[in-house]
Design an enzyme around this catalytic site. Sequence first.
Site, PDB file in Angstrom:
ATOM      1  CE  LYS A   1      -2.277  -0.841   3.816  1.00 52.39           C
ATOM      2  NZ  LYS A   1      -1.632  -2.087   4.244  1.00 52.39           N
TER       3      LYS A   1
ATOM      4  NE  ARG B   1      -4.202  -1.113   9.744  1.00 54.53           N
ATOM      5  CZ  ARG B   1      -3.041  -0.586   9.421  1.00 54.53           C
ATOM      6  NH1 ARG B   1      -2.979   0.516   8.702  1.00 54.53           N
ATOM      7  NH2 ARG B   1      -1.935  -1.174   9.782  1.00 54.53           N
TER       8      ARG B   1
ATOM      9  NE  ARG C   1       8.047  -2.639   6.210  1.00 52.30           N
ATOM     10  CZ  ARG C   1       6.752  -2.334   6.187  1.00 52.30           C
ATOM     11  NH1 ARG C   1       6.214  -1.774   5.125  1.00 52.30           N
ATOM     12  NH2 ARG C   1       5.988  -2.613   7.225  1.00 52.30           N
TER      13      ARG C   1
ATOM     14  NE  ARG D   1       6.663  -0.348  10.253  1.00 54.84           N
ATOM     15  CZ  ARG D   1       5.529  -0.263   9.564  1.00 54.84           C
ATOM     16  NH1 ARG D   1       5.523   0.278   8.362  1.00 54.84           N
ATOM     17  NH2 ARG D   1       4.403  -0.724  10.050  1.00 54.84           N
TER      18      ARG D   1
ATOM     19  NE  ARG E   1       2.225  -4.546  11.229  1.00 57.92           N
ATOM     20  CZ  ARG E   1       3.210  -4.312  10.364  1.00 57.92           C
ATOM     21  NH1 ARG E   1       4.385  -4.911  10.510  1.00 57.92           N
ATOM     22  NH2 ARG E   1       3.021  -3.503   9.354  1.00 57.92           N
TER      23      ARG E   1
HETATM   24  P1  AMP Z   1       1.036   0.704   8.993  1.00 57.58           P
HETATM   25  O1  AMP Z   1       2.240   1.535   8.768  1.00 57.58           O
HETATM   26  O2  AMP Z   1      -0.134   1.100   8.136  1.00 57.58           O
HETATM   27  O3  AMP Z   1       1.319  -0.787   8.917  1.00 57.58           O
HETATM   28  O4  AMP Z   1       0.557   0.992  10.504  1.00 57.58           O
HETATM   29  C1  AMP Z   1       1.398   0.709  11.602  1.00 57.58           C
HETATM   30  C2  AMP Z   1       0.582   0.685  12.874  1.00 57.58           C
HETATM   31  O5  AMP Z   1      -0.040   1.959  13.090  1.00 57.58           O
HETATM   32  C3  AMP Z   1      -0.580  -0.306  12.897  1.00 57.58           C
HETATM   33  O6  AMP Z   1      -0.170  -1.621  13.232  1.00 57.58           O
HETATM   34  C4  AMP Z   1      -1.475   0.317  13.965  1.00 57.58           C
HETATM   35  O7  AMP Z   1      -0.959   0.093  15.271  1.00 57.58           O
HETATM   36  C5  AMP Z   1      -1.327   1.800  13.680  1.00 57.58           C
HETATM   37  N1  AMP Z   1      -2.351   2.257  12.711  1.00 57.58           N
HETATM   38  C6  AMP Z   1      -2.151   2.688  11.437  1.00 57.58           C
HETATM   39  N2  AMP Z   1      -3.316   3.040  10.853  1.00 57.58           N
HETATM   40  C7  AMP Z   1      -4.281   2.804  11.780  1.00 57.58           C
HETATM   41  C8  AMP Z   1      -5.692   2.965  11.792  1.00 57.58           C
HETATM   42  N3  AMP Z   1      -6.384   3.409  10.720  1.00 57.58           N
HETATM   43  N4  AMP Z   1      -6.366   2.639  12.926  1.00 57.58           N
HETATM   44  C9  AMP Z   1      -5.715   2.193  14.021  1.00 57.58           C
HETATM   45  N5  AMP Z   1      -4.397   2.003  14.069  1.00 57.58           N
HETATM   46  C10 AMP Z   1      -3.660   2.319  12.965  1.00 57.58           C
END
Ligand code: AMP
Length: 216
Positions: free
Chosen positions: A13, A88, A127, A160, A171
């Site tokens: 994404k 999400r 990654r 990360r 996740r």
């Molecule tokens: P990402 O970089 O999109 O994988 O997001 C990393 C982390 O940020 C996720 O595992 C969540 O803990 C938090 N996060 C990102 N977007 C959301 C969202 N829309 N709602 C809740 N938590 C989020």
Amino acid sequence: MELVLLGPPGSGKGTQAKVLAERFRVPHISTGDIFRKNLREGTELGEMARRYMDEGQLVPDDVTEAMVTDRLAQQDAIAGFILDGFPRNLAQGEHFQPMLREAGRRLTAVIHLVVGRSVLITRLTGRRVCPKCGASYHVEFNPPQVAGHCDVCSTELVQRPDDSLETVTKRLEVYDNETAPLVAFYEAQGLLMEFDGELPVDALADAIVSRVSAHG
Ligand code: AMP
């Protein structure tokens, strides 16, 4: 151009959002990136989000929704946006509709990236990211020129914390339970467009641009 990118962690994404943002000339808005920026800067929001992120859990909806409302109201997002990581879960999806309507906007399409589970795990655990400029690499598929260092700013690359195998597994489970129901939610609204997220980056971006453009 008001697009949502939907797909599991590791489906690409963020990578696609960057390319599409350039092609459509609208900002790439990643809720994960905004949380990470707050974390780096030690803000109250970042501290609050940390314990959820470290465990691969979602940050509470009210906090996330308020953050997105603020971001979408900024000047650069008036002409459109590519949203990566929001909504999400169903509650966020349901909250998002009236939020857009009140601002006189509506979604153009929801791009669903489909990728096999073993590919996701390989992509995420391999990654490496630059903590300074945010550039992203993969130890095997997209290695930096000098091992362990960012091509753009030479900073030492890191993994990360939530890309460890244990947190990745969590996740993906959270995705299956909380995020995947959004696929049917947007399909019922005629907004869903499905793509093979295992295609090479440029071929996938071309496919998305041509389908979205034909639609709009
Ligand atoms: P990402 O970089 O999109 O994988 O997001 C990393 C982390 O940020 C996720 O595992 C969540 O803990 C938090 N996060 C990102 N977007 C959301 C969202 N829309 N709602 C809740 N938590 C989020």
